[in-house]
Design a protein around this motif. Structure first.
Motif, short mmCIF file in Angstrom:
data_model
loop_
_atom_site.label_atom_id
_atom_site.label_comp_id
_atom_site.label_asym_id
_atom_site.label_seq_id
_atom_site.Cartn_x
_atom_site.Cartn_y
_atom_site.Cartn_z
N VAL A 22 0.96 -1.09 -0.04
CA VAL A 22 0.01 0.12 -0.15
C VAL A 22 0.62 1.46 -0.11
N ASN A 23 1.99 1.60 0.21
CA ASN A 23 3.13 2.52 1.35
C ASN A 23 3.29 2.35 -0.80
N ARG A 24 3.98 1.40 -1.22
CA ARG A 24 4.47 1.82 -2.86
C ARG A 24 3.57 2.62 -2.98
N LEU A 25 2.49 1.71 -3.70
CA LEU A 25 1.13 2.77 -4.26
C LEU A 25 1.22 4.02 -3.90
N ILE A 26 0.79 3.96 -2.81
CA ILE A 26 0.50 5.59 -2.28
C ILE A 26 2.06 6.51 -2.70
N GLU A 27 3.40 6.02 -2.86
CA GLU A 27 4.07 6.87 -3.09
C GLU A 27 4.34 6.60 -4.58
N THR A 28 4.43 5.89 -5.62
CA THR A 28 3.99 6.51 -6.52
C THR A 28 3.63 7.10 -7.72
N LYS A 29 4.37 8.14 -7.89
CA LYS A 29 3.97 9.19 -9.06
C LYS A 29 3.68 9.54 -10.11
N ALA A 30 4.71 8.97 -10.46
CA ALA A 30 5.08 8.85 -11.78
C ALA A 30 5.31 7.26 -12.30
N ALA A 48 -24.89 19.39 -13.02
CA ALA A 48 -23.55 18.68 -11.67
C ALA A 48 -22.54 19.10 -11.44
N GLY A 49 -22.91 21.09 -11.55
CA GLY A 49 -21.85 22.17 -10.73
C GLY A 49 -21.08 22.17 -11.97
N GLY A 50 -20.98 22.32 -13.61
CA GLY A 50 -20.38 22.63 -14.35
C GLY A 50 -19.07 21.69 -14.55
N ASP A 51 -18.08 21.50 -15.54
CA ASP A 51 -16.97 21.03 -15.74
C ASP A 51 -17.05 20.11 -14.45
N ARG A 52 -16.01 19.09 -14.79
CA ARG A 52 -15.83 17.94 -13.68
C ARG A 52 -14.46 18.34 -13.32
N GLY A 53 -13.66 19.05 -14.15
CA GLY A 53 -12.73 19.22 -13.78
C GLY A 53 -12.84 20.56 -12.87
N ASN A 54 -12.95 21.54 -12.90
CA ASN A 54 -13.30 22.36 -11.78
C ASN A 54 -14.11 22.66 -10.42
N ALA A 55 -14.26 20.98 -10.36
CA ALA A 55 -15.68 20.96 -9.47
C ALA A 55 -14.66 21.34 -8.22
N ARG A 56 -14.96 21.08 -6.79
CA ARG A 56 -14.70 21.67 -5.80
C ARG A 56 -13.73 19.76 -4.93
N TYR A 57 -14.76 19.00 -5.51
CA TYR A 57 -14.54 17.97 -4.75
C TYR A 57 -13.89 16.71 -6.42
N ALA A 58 -12.89 17.29 -6.59
CA ALA A 58 -11.73 16.33 -7.65
C ALA A 58 -11.00 17.11 -7.54
N HIS A 59 -10.59 17.46 -6.60
CA HIS A 59 -8.82 18.04 -6.17
C HIS A 59 -8.93 17.58 -4.41
N ASP A 60 -9.79 16.16 -3.83
CA ASP A 60 -9.23 16.68 -2.45
C ASP A 60 -8.63 14.67 -2.28
N ALA A 61 -8.47 14.92 -2.79
CA ALA A 61 -7.68 13.30 -2.44
C ALA A 61 -6.47 13.70 -1.93
N SER A 62 -6.71 13.10 -0.93
CA SER A 62 -5.02 13.10 -0.13
C SER A 62 -4.04 12.07 -0.49
N SER A 63 -2.59 13.29 -0.85
CA SER A 63 -1.80 12.16 -1.41
C SER A 63 -0.90 11.47 -0.34
N ASP A 64 -1.07 11.54 0.87
CA ASP A 64 -0.82 10.41 1.55
C ASP A 64 -1.27 8.93 2.49
N GLY A 65 -2.87 9.58 1.94
CA GLY A 65 -3.67 8.60 2.41
C GLY A 65 -4.22 9.15 4.23
N SER A 66 -3.80 9.78 4.49
CA SER A 66 -4.67 10.41 6.08
C SER A 66 -5.27 10.70 5.60
N PHE A 67 -5.67 10.98 6.77
CA PHE A 67 -7.55 11.46 7.30
C PHE A 67 -7.05 13.06 6.95
N VAL A 68 -8.38 13.43 6.16
CA VAL A 68 -8.06 15.21 5.95
C VAL A 68 -9.97 14.93 5.94
#
Length: 361
Positions: A85-93, A322-342
């Protein structure tokens, strides 16, 4: 003008729009075409894989999750899974596409691509007048949901996990929640939609209840016929369906394409092992826990049609709803980069959550 008379630059531009099989076949059509292909092989392979099986980051993580442990150290199961799981989360490229990696990615990608062909049949089961082929962006969303679903099943629905830790997540540090937090809320909505359609596939097409069998006939169905074709009724059947959501997309595709009788599907189920039975899939509940953490409220309304689902796999008829363009929605950028609680900001999304079971006698 013949393709053999085209310049190298134009041919390489054509290659960039080809899918992986078309690219390889075209490269093998002549020595000149092969030399042109070799000149930008890495770039062309990556672009062809993107054209065929995107999104590649999710596909690559699926391959990583399925890799056997090459370490000779005597690690415990929980430690080993935590490392994955750590390896999957840390894989960025994406790494360089070797032939071995390309082959593995294509194996999963072909199955996901097959589901893009079948999905309209399931999605518009009761509204066939609106049935259509998926658009390219919808196909990509569906493949992404499939890769994420498959990764979760590979990590947390294997025989070891279902035997020793079959319960739903109990703490914020649970590995299942960590991996799901790395997805945006929109990706989780799409994943939920795919899980729901696979539930319908199991519940109606593969392991139908007695009521589904009755609906197929205009005359009363004899009890022996029900037992021969159906898989139970009421809560028993509902529990069976949720147990079988541990099947991965390859399993479901095999059952859909290659089996037709109750005997064949029973044999396939028994081959999964004793620990597979009576262990419900935990993915959908884990998704809801993450969305609850983010204070994303899902409006469960069985009166909603599939076209009313916001930010699902299929484009809604009215995107502004549905709030217009998917890419501009505020919940299109709410992922946690390290999997921690936000802690999130409360928003409300419409999603058809049908948790009802059969009410047969």
């Amino acid at each position: 003008m013949s393709i053999t008379q085209l310049s190298t630059e134009i041919l390489q531009k054509i290659y960039e729009y080809a899918k992986i099989q078309d690219l390889l076949h075209l490269a093998q059509s002549s020595k000149r075409n092969y030399r042109i292909y070799l000149g930008r092989r890495t770039h062309l392979l990556e672009q062809a894989m993107h054209n065929s099986y995107s999104p590649l980051p999710d596909l690559y993580k699926l391959v990583l999750s399925s890799e056997p442990d090459k370490s000779r150290k005597p690690l415990g199961t929980e430690i080993r899974r935590n490392l994955i799981v750590n390896r999957l989360i840390e894989t960025k490229a994406m790494p360089n596409l070797t032939v071995e990696l390309l082959t593995k990615m294509a194996t999963y990608g072909k199955i996901a691509d097959r589901w893009t062909e079948l999905y309209p049949q399931i999605r518009w089961r009761h509204n066939s007048n609106n049935r259509r082929l998926l658009r390219p962006d919808e196909q990509e969303r569906l493949r992404g949901a499939i890769y994420r679903y498959w990764t979760y099943n590979t990590l947390f629905h294997d025989s070891t996990y279902t035997q020793f830790d079959p319960d739903f997540p109990r703490s914020q540090e649970d590995l299942r929640l960590r991996i799901l937090r790395t997805y945006t809320s929109i990706e989780l909505i799409q994943l939920t939609e795919y899980v729901d359609k696979m539930r319908q596939l199991i519940q109606i097409d593969l392991y139908p209840s007695y009521s589904v069998i009755r609906e197929c006939y205009s005359e009363p169905v004899p009890p022996k016929t029900l037992v021969a074709l159906g898989w139970g009724t009421g809560s028993f059947h509902l529990h069976l369906v949720y147990d079988l959501l541990k099947y991965d997309p390859a399993d479901l595709l095999h059952l859909f394409d290659e089996t037709s009788s109750k005997k064949e599907r029973m044999e396939y189920l028994m081959a999964q092992g004793i620990s597979f039975a009576d262990r419900p899939a935990t993915l959908k509940d884990s998704i809801l826990m993450v969305l609850f953490e983010r204070k994303v409220l899902l409006e469960a309304d069985r009166k909603l049609s599939d076209e009313d689902i916001q930010y699902g796999i299929i484009d809604t008829v009215d995107k502004s709803k549905a709030g217009g363009d998917r890419g501009n929605a505020r919940y299109a950028h709410d992922a946690s980069s390290d999997g921690s609680f936000v802690d999130g900001h409360q928003v409300s999304l419409s999603l058809w959550l049908d948790e009802t079971g059969e009410e047969d006698d």
